[in-house]
Design a protein around this motif. Structure first.
Motif, PDB file in Angstrom:
ATOM      1  N   GLY A 163      28.115 -33.983-122.623  1.00 39.86           N
ATOM      2  CA  GLY A 163      26.911 -34.001-123.442  1.00 39.86           C
ATOM      3  C   GLY A 163      26.422 -35.411-123.682  1.00 39.86           C
ATOM      4  N   LYS A 164      25.119 -35.555-123.845  1.00 42.34           N
ATOM      5  CA  LYS A 164      24.533 -36.867-124.120  1.00 42.34           C
ATOM      6  C   LYS A 164      23.308 -36.668-125.004  1.00 42.34           C
ATOM      7  N   VAL A 165      23.173 -37.507-126.005  1.00 47.02           N
ATOM      8  CA  VAL A 165      21.998 -37.465-126.857  1.00 47.02           C
ATOM      9  C   VAL A 165      21.430 -38.869-126.979  1.00 47.02           C
ATOM     10  N   PHE A 166      20.107 -38.985-126.823  1.00 47.19           N
ATOM     11  CA  PHE A 166      19.429 -40.263-126.930  1.00 47.19           C
ATOM     12  C   PHE A 166      18.839 -40.394-128.338  1.00 47.19           C
ATOM     13  N   ILE A 167      19.362 -41.329-129.107  1.00 43.37           N
ATOM     14  CA  ILE A 167      18.967 -41.489-130.502  1.00 43.37           C
ATOM     15  C   ILE A 167      17.495 -41.876-130.634  1.00 43.37           C
ATOM     16  N   ASN A 168      17.004 -42.719-129.734  1.00 43.70           N
ATOM     17  CA  ASN A 168      15.619 -43.191-129.821  1.00 43.70           C
ATOM     18  C   ASN A 168      14.596 -42.052-129.785  1.00 43.70           C
ATOM     19  N   LYS A 169      15.023 -40.930-129.250  1.00 40.05           N
ATOM     20  CA  LYS A 169      14.128 -39.778-129.139  1.00 40.05           C
ATOM     21  C   LYS A 169      13.699 -39.267-130.518  1.00 40.05           C
ATOM     22  N   PHE A 170      14.524 -39.540-131.543  1.00 44.80           N
ATOM     23  CA  PHE A 170      14.271 -38.967-132.869  1.00 44.80           C
ATOM     24  C   PHE A 170      13.895 -40.008-133.929  1.00 44.80           C
ATOM     25  N   ILE A 171      13.963 -41.300-133.586  1.00 43.47           N
ATOM     26  CA  ILE A 171      13.798 -42.350-134.594  1.00 43.47           C
ATOM     27  C   ILE A 171      12.448 -42.279-135.309  1.00 43.47           C
ATOM     28  N   ASN A 172      11.389 -42.036-134.584  1.00 40.81           N
ATOM     29  CA  ASN A 172      10.051 -42.067-135.164  1.00 40.81           C
ATOM     30  C   ASN A 172       9.545 -40.705-135.628  1.00 40.81           C
ATOM     31  N   ASN A 173      10.398 -39.702-135.589  1.00 44.26           N
ATOM     32  CA  ASN A 173       9.971 -38.374-136.024  1.00 44.26           C
ATOM     33  C   ASN A 173       9.854 -38.325-137.550  1.00 44.26           C
ATOM     34  N   LYS A 174       8.766 -37.761-138.046  1.00 50.91           N
ATOM     35  CA  LYS A 174       8.478 -37.765-139.483  1.00 50.91           C
ATOM     36  C   LYS A 174       8.815 -36.440-140.177  1.00 50.91           C
ATOM     37  N   ALA A 175       9.324 -35.473-139.438  1.00 54.81           N
ATOM     38  CA  ALA A 175       9.541 -34.142-140.009  1.00 54.81           C
ATOM     39  C   ALA A 175      10.475 -34.171-141.210  1.00 54.81           C
ATOM     40  N   VAL A 176      11.504 -35.013-141.146  1.00 55.06           N
ATOM     41  CA  VAL A 176      12.492 -35.065-142.220  1.00 55.06           C
ATOM     42  C   VAL A 176      11.871 -35.507-143.542  1.00 55.06           C
ATOM     43  N   GLU A 177      10.735 -36.188-143.489  1.00 59.16           N
ATOM     44  CA  GLU A 177      10.069 -36.637-144.707  1.00 59.16           C
ATOM     45  C   GLU A 177       9.480 -35.482-145.512  1.00 59.16           C
ATOM     46  N   ASN A 178       9.403 -34.304-144.901  1.00 62.84           N
ATOM     47  CA  ASN A 178       8.911 -33.113-145.600  1.00 62.84           C
ATOM     48  C   ASN A 178      10.001 -32.398-146.386  1.00 62.84           C
ATOM     49  N   ILE A 179      11.224 -32.899-146.332  1.00 60.73           N
ATOM     50  CA  ILE A 179      12.334 -32.261-147.038  1.00 60.73           C
ATOM     51  C   ILE A 179      12.419 -32.776-148.467  1.00 60.73           C
ATOM     52  N   LEU A 180      12.343 -31.868-149.419  1.00 58.36           N
ATOM     53  CA  LEU A 180      12.465 -32.208-150.838  1.00 58.36           C
ATOM     54  C   LEU A 180      13.924 -32.159-151.294  1.00 58.36           C
ATOM     55  N   VAL A 181      14.649 -31.148-150.802  1.00 61.92           N
ATOM     56  CA  VAL A 181      16.054 -30.955-151.184  1.00 61.92           C
ATOM     57  C   VAL A 181      16.885 -30.710-149.937  1.00 61.92           C
ATOM     58  N   HIS A 182      18.013 -31.415-149.828  1.00 61.10           N
ATOM     59  CA  HIS A 182      18.988 -31.176-148.760  1.00 61.10           C
ATOM     60  C   HIS A 182      20.367 -31.222-149.388  1.00 61.10           C
ATOM     61  N   LYS A 183      20.991 -30.051-149.551  1.00 62.33           N
ATOM     62  CA  LYS A 183      22.282 -29.953-150.218  1.00 62.33           C
ATOM     63  C   LYS A 183      23.290 -29.228-149.335  1.00 62.33           C
ATOM     64  N   LYS A 184      24.430 -29.860-149.099  1.00 62.39           N
ATOM     65  CA  LYS A 184      25.504 -29.213-148.348  1.00 62.39           C
ATOM     66  C   LYS A 184      26.235 -28.216-149.244  1.00 62.39           C
ATOM     67  N   PHE A 185      26.681 -27.110-148.633  1.00 60.90           N
ATOM     68  CA  PHE A 185      27.504 -26.152-149.366  1.00 60.90           C
ATOM     69  C   PHE A 185      28.841 -26.812-149.701  1.00 60.90           C
ATOM     70  N   GLN A 186      29.294 -26.667-150.913  1.00 54.80           N
ATOM     71  CA  GLN A 186      30.547 -27.276-151.333  1.00 54.80           C
ATOM     72  C   GLN A 186      31.742 -26.481-150.814  1.00 54.80           C
ATOM     73  N   ASN A 187      32.893 -27.143-150.781  1.00 56.73           N
ATOM     74  CA  ASN A 187      34.141 -26.486-150.398  1.00 56.73           C
ATOM     75  C   ASN A 187      34.669 -25.675-151.583  1.00 56.73           C
ATOM     76  N   LEU A 188      34.728 -24.369-151.424  1.00 57.76           N
ATOM     77  CA  LEU A 188      35.139 -23.488-152.514  1.00 57.76           C
ATOM     78  C   LEU A 188      36.607 -23.085-152.445  1.00 57.76           C
ATOM     79  N   PHE A 189      37.367 -23.731-151.565  1.00 57.06           N
ATOM     80  CA  PHE A 189      38.767 -23.328-151.400  1.00 57.06           C
ATOM     81  C   PHE A 189      39.549 -23.302-152.717  1.00 57.06           C
ATOM     82  N   PRO A 190      39.402 -24.298-153.621  1.00 63.63           N
ATOM     83  CA  PRO A 190      40.150 -24.257-154.875  1.00 63.63           C
ATOM     84  C   PRO A 190      39.816 -23.043-155.744  1.00 63.63           C
TER      85      PRO A 190
END
Length: 211
Positions: A163-190
């Motif tokens: 696999g190969k991914v070219f980082i420059n392909k995504f550097i100027n993309n503005k889509a992420v600026e439309n995200i208001l909230v980005h929250k990872k699900f927490q680990n509930l194991f305990p």
């Protein structure tokens, strides 16, 4: 009560608990599920939604499906081929299809899908744990935006494939600026005694979309 007894692949108990609770809070009138596998998450979506909620399930193959919802409409193709009508609906999209999460984010922006859940939302430092994750993920987009990645390309080898991914392909993309909230699900194991199966996140888009 789930009819899916073998939980070795796909969503786990902890991720499913978050999915169920988020749907209960959002109260969508339309749920989009891209990536169905055995139908465990469809079962949870069915259980969490109101009787008149519409569920659209998309997958390029239903050969592994074990549960089908009576509420759901099934589409044996990618969502871009037959996009749902999202007008006049409160929509929540669940993306678990190992497709570029940037593509799915842009789809949600275009169709005004405010609430999104992304499975396999791995960062560059741990995406190898999946082997062949969606690239770029939402986390990767934020890592690129924050200049945490100092290389132009990343190469990896997994399950006999290069696999190969070219980082420059995504550097100027503005889509992420439309995200208001980005929250990872927490680990509930305990709390639950179950290990998390994957990195999963909740994404809420801004009301005013940047083109």
């Amino acid at each position: 009560k789930t009819p899916i007894k073998d939980m070795n692949s796909g969503f786990g108990f902890n991720e499913g608990l978050f999915l169920f609770c988020i749907i209960k809070v959002v109260k969508p009138s339309l749920v989009i599920e891209s990536g169905v596998m055995k139908g465990f998450t469809t079962y949870l979506i069915d259980a969490a939604t109101e009787k008149d909620c519409i569920i659209n399930c998309y997958d390029i193959s239903f050969e592994n499906i074990e549960y089908r919802s009576n509420k759901a409409r099934y589409f044996n193709n990618d969502i871009n081929q037959i996009p749902p009508k999202t007008n006049n609906h409160k929509v929540l999209a669940f993306w678990d299809d190992h497709t570029s999460q940037l593509d799915r984010l842009e789809f949600s922006i275009k169709n005004n899908i405010k609430y999104n859940i992304f499975d396999d939302d791995l960062g560059f430092l741990n995406f190898h744990s999946d082997g062949w994750p969606p690239i770029p993920s939402i986390t990767m987009l934020f890592e690129i935006k924050s200049n945490l990645i100092k290389t132009d390309e990343i190469n990896w080898f997994s399950r006999g494939r290069k696999g190969k991914v070219f980082i420059n392909k995504f550097i100027n993309n503005k889509a992420v600026e439309n995200i208001l909230v980005h929250k990872k699900f927490q680990n509930l194991f305990p709390i639950t005694g179950y290990q998390n199966h994957s990195e999963c996140s909740f994404v809420k888009l801004k009301t005013k979309i940047k083109k």
